[in-house]
Write an enzyme that holds these catalytic residues in place. Sequence first.
Site, PDB file in Angstrom:
ATOM      1  N   GLY A  71      -6.043  -0.906  -1.825  1.00  0.00           N
ATOM      2  CA  GLY A  71      -6.563   0.258  -2.533  1.00  0.00           C
ATOM      3  C   GLY A  71      -8.065   0.182  -2.753  1.00  0.00           C
ATOM      4  O   GLY A  71      -8.778   1.181  -2.625  1.00  0.00           O
ATOM      5  N   THR A  72      -8.556  -0.997  -3.078  1.00  0.00           N
ATOM      6  CA  THR A  72      -9.984  -1.155  -3.355  1.00  0.00           C
ATOM      7  C   THR A  72     -10.813  -0.812  -2.121  1.00  0.00           C
ATOM      8  O   THR A  72     -11.805  -0.079  -2.203  1.00  0.00           O
ATOM      9  CB  THR A  72     -10.282  -2.603  -3.812  1.00  0.00           C
ATOM     10  N   GLN A 179      -1.438   4.694  -7.540  1.00  0.00           N
ATOM     11  CA  GLN A 179      -0.299   4.622  -8.471  1.00  0.00           C
ATOM     12  C   GLN A 179       0.755   5.698  -8.204  1.00  0.00           C
ATOM     13  O   GLN A 179       1.807   5.689  -8.849  1.00  0.00           O
ATOM     14  CB  GLN A 179      -0.788   4.743  -9.924  1.00  0.00           C
ATOM     15  N   HIS A 201       1.103  -2.769  -2.046  1.00  0.00           N
ATOM     16  CA  HIS A 201       1.769  -3.630  -3.033  1.00  0.00           C
ATOM     17  C   HIS A 201       2.188  -2.889  -4.301  1.00  0.00           C
ATOM     18  O   HIS A 201       2.845  -3.458  -5.172  1.00  0.00           O
ATOM     19  CB  HIS A 201       0.924  -4.878  -3.349  1.00  0.00           C
ATOM     20  N   THR A 237      -9.250  -7.474  13.498  1.00  0.00           N
ATOM     21  CA  THR A 237      -7.868  -7.548  13.997  1.00  0.00           C
ATOM     22  C   THR A 237      -6.922  -7.138  12.887  1.00  0.00           C
ATOM     23  O   THR A 237      -7.040  -7.600  11.753  1.00  0.00           O
ATOM     24  CB  THR A 237      -7.567  -8.991  14.481  1.00  0.00           C
ATOM     25  N   CYS A 324      -6.519  -5.945 -13.193  1.00  0.00           N
ATOM     26  CA  CYS A 324      -7.796  -6.421 -12.660  1.00  0.00           C
ATOM     27  C   CYS A 324      -8.768  -6.765 -13.776  1.00  0.00           C
ATOM     28  O   CYS A 324      -9.693  -7.515 -13.584  1.00  0.00           O
ATOM     29  CB  CYS A 324      -8.435  -5.352 -11.780  1.00  0.00           C
TER      30      CYS A 324
END
Length: 386
Positions: A71-72, A179, A201, A237, A324
């Site tokens: 996501g970041t 989310q 995740h 890759t 985080c």
Amino acid sequence: MKRIYMDYAATTPTHPDVVKAMKPYFADMFGNPSSIHSFGRESKEAIEQARDKVANLVGARNEEIVFTSGGTESDNFAIKGVADANKKKGSHIITSAIEHHAVIEPCKFLETQGFKVTYLPVDEYGMVNPGDVKKAITDKTILISIMHANNEIGTIEPIEEIGKIASEKGIYFHTDAVQTAGHIPINLKELPVDLLSMSAHKLYGPKGVGALYIRKGVQIVSFMHGGDQEHRRRASTENVPGIVGFGKAAEIAKSEVEEERKRLTVLRDKLIKNILQIENTRLNGHPSLRLPNNVNVSVEFIEGESMLLNLDLMGIAGSTGSACTSSALEPSHVLLALGLSPEVAHASLRLTLGSETTAGDVDYVLEVLPGIVKKLRLMSPLYKKK
Ligand code: PLP
């Protein structure tokens, strides 16, 4: 001791079928997807099948999905990539005060590079007002980035209205759907969104893989330069097992999203209703326009961290906000933006539910929590002063 996980907004367990789908791509099918031999081709084929599944989850076209490391990266790619590609058109970006750090920090970085960023306030429920978006637009605005739902308080933002405003003005609209993807239905065939971030995740896929949806025609510059992977949009890759896992997770989420949403909403509402029976508690976030799995309350006169530790001793894993930043002692920027005092913001507890959460787990939390609150309040100088 029984252990109950109620921190699904931080991360989810990888679904067993996802693990099964990923396994062959670690050793048996290890080819580099860029290689032209059969080993490479089977990896490439697996990536394209995963891309179809991720695209299908959000109603996108296969070629509009770029795999990233999470996501970041998706947020950074969208914001910095659009800013760089469109800097001749303008240098103004609109976002909100309650975005995840993965959006706020790239915006702050762009401010050091000569861009101007407007951080819109939210109302007491954490809702961005589309009227404020409209008012903030200038002839220099090139991007609007408003999250689909907030990771701490669960408020679902009016992205359809905001997207319409952006599209009428010819401004790109990005939404962080980390989310929401897999948790509430998303249909990009109808939603006026140009860029959308996802992370595997958070939907029972593996960590370290995500995707950015880039609507066809959006002007964006890549910031990973190297090989030709991902149609030259993201060199390096590919994380083949991760991408395969993301695809499987997206496929499962698509088939279960409606049913799971209903099931979790019932559990969520039971938790909220009963926690609010404890005196001096308040719900953070919107009462109804919120993620089906999100409970966020402030239990006044208590530190959120003490609540967490005591819940942990009873086998319950919750959070005070975003994983985080949970090591930071600063009160959450999201809760402060709702207008909460630093004390009430520090008194927050977030419980987020998911696939393994049962009605019995909810009952257990409701049995244990009032005693913990009582004990901590008896020790609290703030409570004694009341
Ligand atoms: N955006 C939101 C709303 C999130 O909740 C998170 C993770 O907590 C992220 C972005 C970052 O995602 P990732 O952990 O995949 O980098």
